[in-house]
Design an enzyme around this catalytic site. Structure first.
Site, PDB file in Angstrom:
ATOM      1  CG  ASP B 140      40.477 -53.338  47.035  1.00 56.43           C
ATOM      2  OD1 ASP B 140      39.428 -52.757  46.710  1.00 56.43           O
ATOM      3  OD2 ASP B 140      41.591 -52.789  47.040  1.00 56.43           O
ATOM      4  CG  HIS B 157      51.478 -54.917  49.397  1.00 60.16           C
ATOM      5  ND1 HIS B 157      50.722 -55.340  48.335  1.00 60.16           N
ATOM      6  CD2 HIS B 157      51.202 -53.605  49.550  1.00 60.16           C
ATOM      7  CE1 HIS B 157      50.035 -54.307  47.855  1.00 60.16           C
ATOM      8  NE2 HIS B 157      50.318 -53.250  48.575  1.00 60.16           N
ATOM      9  CG  LEU B 251      44.908 -74.553  43.744  1.00 62.57           C
ATOM     10  CD1 LEU B 251      43.407 -74.348  43.717  1.00 62.57           C
ATOM     11  CD2 LEU B 251      45.472 -73.954  45.025  1.00 62.57           C
TER      12      LEU B 251
END
Lengths: 263, 364
Positions: B140, B157, B251
């Site tokens: 956020d 972003h 991962l």
């Protein structure tokens, strides 16, 4: 003489509290507050008291918090009294907790209890079948006796797990929709089968004793609730913590309302 | 606030769409120019022009900036485009950014390959046996970060992408098995269609370009969420990416697109109801394990996050995960996501390692 002084002090406290609450209610107030009452045993250990007294101290803190909430005008209060996971504790501790709960549930029926003072409607939420018969019977009696009250609501989560609540709701939805197309099951179908559907979603969830986790409490309902984790143990919680939580809620409330309107 | 950049006859045009009056210092002249240009060329965009017109009145007019057509085509804007295009995902639910790139990748933001040989020792204070297996992140604050820096939202972003790459690298190095990130919520579907289309096409393009890097780094990608509303081309790319990386073991990166916790439980309920209807199971047999199997997080061996991190100081879960968060330790970081980085991550892990997890029982 001492009694009069005490009474006078209490009157002063009540009056100043009323002023404080009047100031607070200038801003938006939450409709539904939820508490995870964590830290009773640690409190007893810290004070060097015997084991059971931590929970007793916790209960009196609960009563005062309820009093403050209802004086402030918060309509719904939910408390996490006993989790299904807590059954895994030592049998003696579970038994003493059950005894304490039985005693306190019965006391709610008294004429002088907080229930009558504030006109509280009490719900017991959870898998009540897991409780022993006496506690369950007392709980059902309280629910029946307070069914007509409508001013404020107290939801006591006992033998409760959010995942268990969701499982029960899913079961009921499956049964309801058994004859119809399963793709038509919507969110509302599950939600109306939840035990907590008697209350709106909590605005604030307060957890004492510094842990920052939900512990399987109201997972479905707290998606948009503000979560506060207070370092104080539950018996140490007081009016200042409540006021602090509400002030923080009011700070972010306007931003949230805008977002909600966008949705 | 959301920003759309449209590739339009090789001319980069940027304009802002606000759901409400914006206080951004957008050069009004620039805005009017771009919108007029659009509506001239394509009547389809007229509705935008109409929307804009209403909002223009409330936009604050800044000091006049020299604006000319040449600047539009200038290197500066093109470079910003390229950088903006590198945005891997749009994660902040409050700020959805969309862009179509020119098809040029900035080499600066390519994820550095990490191999076993480079495995970093854990920082001071972290114990390897107490590392969480599954970390979930709500990223956020990109929009706010850009605003604070005086940058455009797509720069926020881009910075957010860099922060995510850093965290993914760290997870790979420090032995965290699963990382779940919140990309696009069901709440975001109410945004204008044109915005969503751009966002999803960006996501598709980025997945395609990142595929090689992920495969090289032994990262497995899984996408969870309501795929029924996603365009076919994106679904194909998703299937391809999941198929190609499905055997990677280092991962697992789970990206939540069009996902919400309640939706997950709902679709699990539907699946179970169907099985009951088919006679496969009895209603009485429905229990927590069965629901767990049906949830979308069954793509991983560790569906329950040990640690959930939310940045930007918001103290809520926002319906990200629901069932899976029953015993998750929550960590709320004050920093905005682009500032979070390694330091914030280490702080979150240290806080996690100090917590006592009792799962309802008692520590004897």
């Amino acid at each position: 003489m001492g009694g009069e002084v005490r009474q006078l002090l209490e009157q002063i406290h009540r009056f100043s509290r009323r002023c404080l609450f009047r100031v607070l209610s200038m801003g938006p107030l939450p409709t539904h507050l939820a508490f995870i009452m964590d830290g009773n045993r640690r409190y007893a250990k810290k004070r060097g008291l015997e084991d059971g007294s931590g929970h007793k101290a916790g209960f009196s803190t609960l009563m005062s918090m309820l009093q403050y909430c209802y004086e402030l005008g918060i309509k719904y209060v939910t408390i996490y009294a006993f989790s299904i996971d807590n059954f895994r504790r030592k049998p003696e501790e579970v038994q003493s907790l059950m005894d304490l709960m039985l005693e306190k549930i019965k006391s709610l029926l008294d004429k002088e209890s907080i229930v009558h003072e504030y006109g509280i409607r009490v719900y017991f939420i959870g898998n009540l079948g897991l409780l022993n018969d006496q506690v369950r019977a007392a709980a059902e009696e309280v629910m029946k006796a307070t069914a007509k009250n409508s001013r404020v609501v107290l939801l006591v989560c006992v033998a409760y797990n959010s995942t268990d609540e969701i499982v029960q709701a899913v079961k009921r939805s499956c049964v309801d929709k058994a004859d119809r197309d399963t793709e038509r099951i919507q969110l509302v179908d599950i939600e109306e089968n939840m035990q907590m559907s008697v209350a709106p979603e909590p605005d604030i969830l307060i957890r004492s004793s510094g842990e920052t986790r939900l512990s399987n409490f109201l997972l479905w309902q707290t998606g948009n609730s503000q979560l506060f984790s207070l370092d104080a143990l539950w018996p140490e919680i007081g009016l200042r913590h409540l006021v602090w939580a509400i002030l923080n809620f009011q700070r972010s409330h306007s931003y949230l309302e805008k977002r909600k309107k966008q949705l | 606030m959301s920003t759309i950049i449209i590739a339009f006859n090789n001319t980069d045009i940027a304009f802002n769409i606000s759901p409400k009056p914006s206080m951004e210092a957008v050069p009004c002249s620039q805005l009017y120019y771009t919108v007029c240009l659009l509506s001239l060329h394509n009547h389809h965009h007229n509705f935008l022009f109409n929307q804009f017109h209403k909002r223009m009145i409330s936009l604050r007019v800044p000091a006049p900036s020299s604006f000319n057509l040449q600047r539009l085509n200038s290197q500066a804007l093109e470079r910003r485009w390229r950088l903006g295009r590198d945005c891997f995902l749009s994660f902040s639910p409050s700020c959805v950014e969309n862009r179509i790139g020119l098809g040029v990748r900035s080499t600066k933001s390519e994820m550095a390959p990490f191999t076993a040989a480079e495995e970093e020792t854990l920082p001071e204070g972290l114990q390897p046996e107490l590392m969480p297996k599954h970390v979930a992140v709500i990223m956020d604050g990109n929009g706010r970060w850009a605003k604070n820096q005086g940058l455009q939202p797509w720069d926020g972003h881009r910075a957010g992408v860099e922060a995510l790459r850093e965290i993914v690298e760290l997870c790979g190095k420090w032995g965290i098995q699963v990382l779940t990130v919140f990309a696009f919520s069901t709440d975001n579907w109410i945004r204008p269609k044109i915005e969503i289309d751009f966002l999803l096409s960006l996501f598709e393009r980025t997945l395609k370009s990142e595929l090689e890097t992920l495969a090289k780094n032994n990262v497995r990608i899984s996408i969870i969420g309501d795929s029924s509303k996603l365009p076919k081309s994106l679904l194909e790319v998703i299937n391809e990416v999941e198929e190609v990386t499905k055997n990677n073991t280092r991962l697992q990166l789970i990206v939540a697109v069009g996902y919400s916790g309640k939706y997950d439980v709902l679709q699990a309920c539907r699946g179970i109801a169907q099985r009951v209807k088919d006679g496969e199971i009895d209603v009485e047999e429905i229990d927590e394990g069965l629901i767990e199997q049906e949830l979308e997080t069954n793509v991983t061996e560790f569906p329950y996050p040990d640690l959930l991190i939310r940045t930007s100081g918001e103290l809520r879960v926002s319906n990200f995960l629901l069932w899976q968060l029953a015993y998750t330790e929550l960590f709320f970081a004050q920093e905005l996501w682009p500032d979070f980085g390694r330091n914030g991550f280490v702080e979150a892990l240290m806080s996690f390692q100090q917590r006592q997890r009792r799962f309802g029982g008692r520590k004897s």
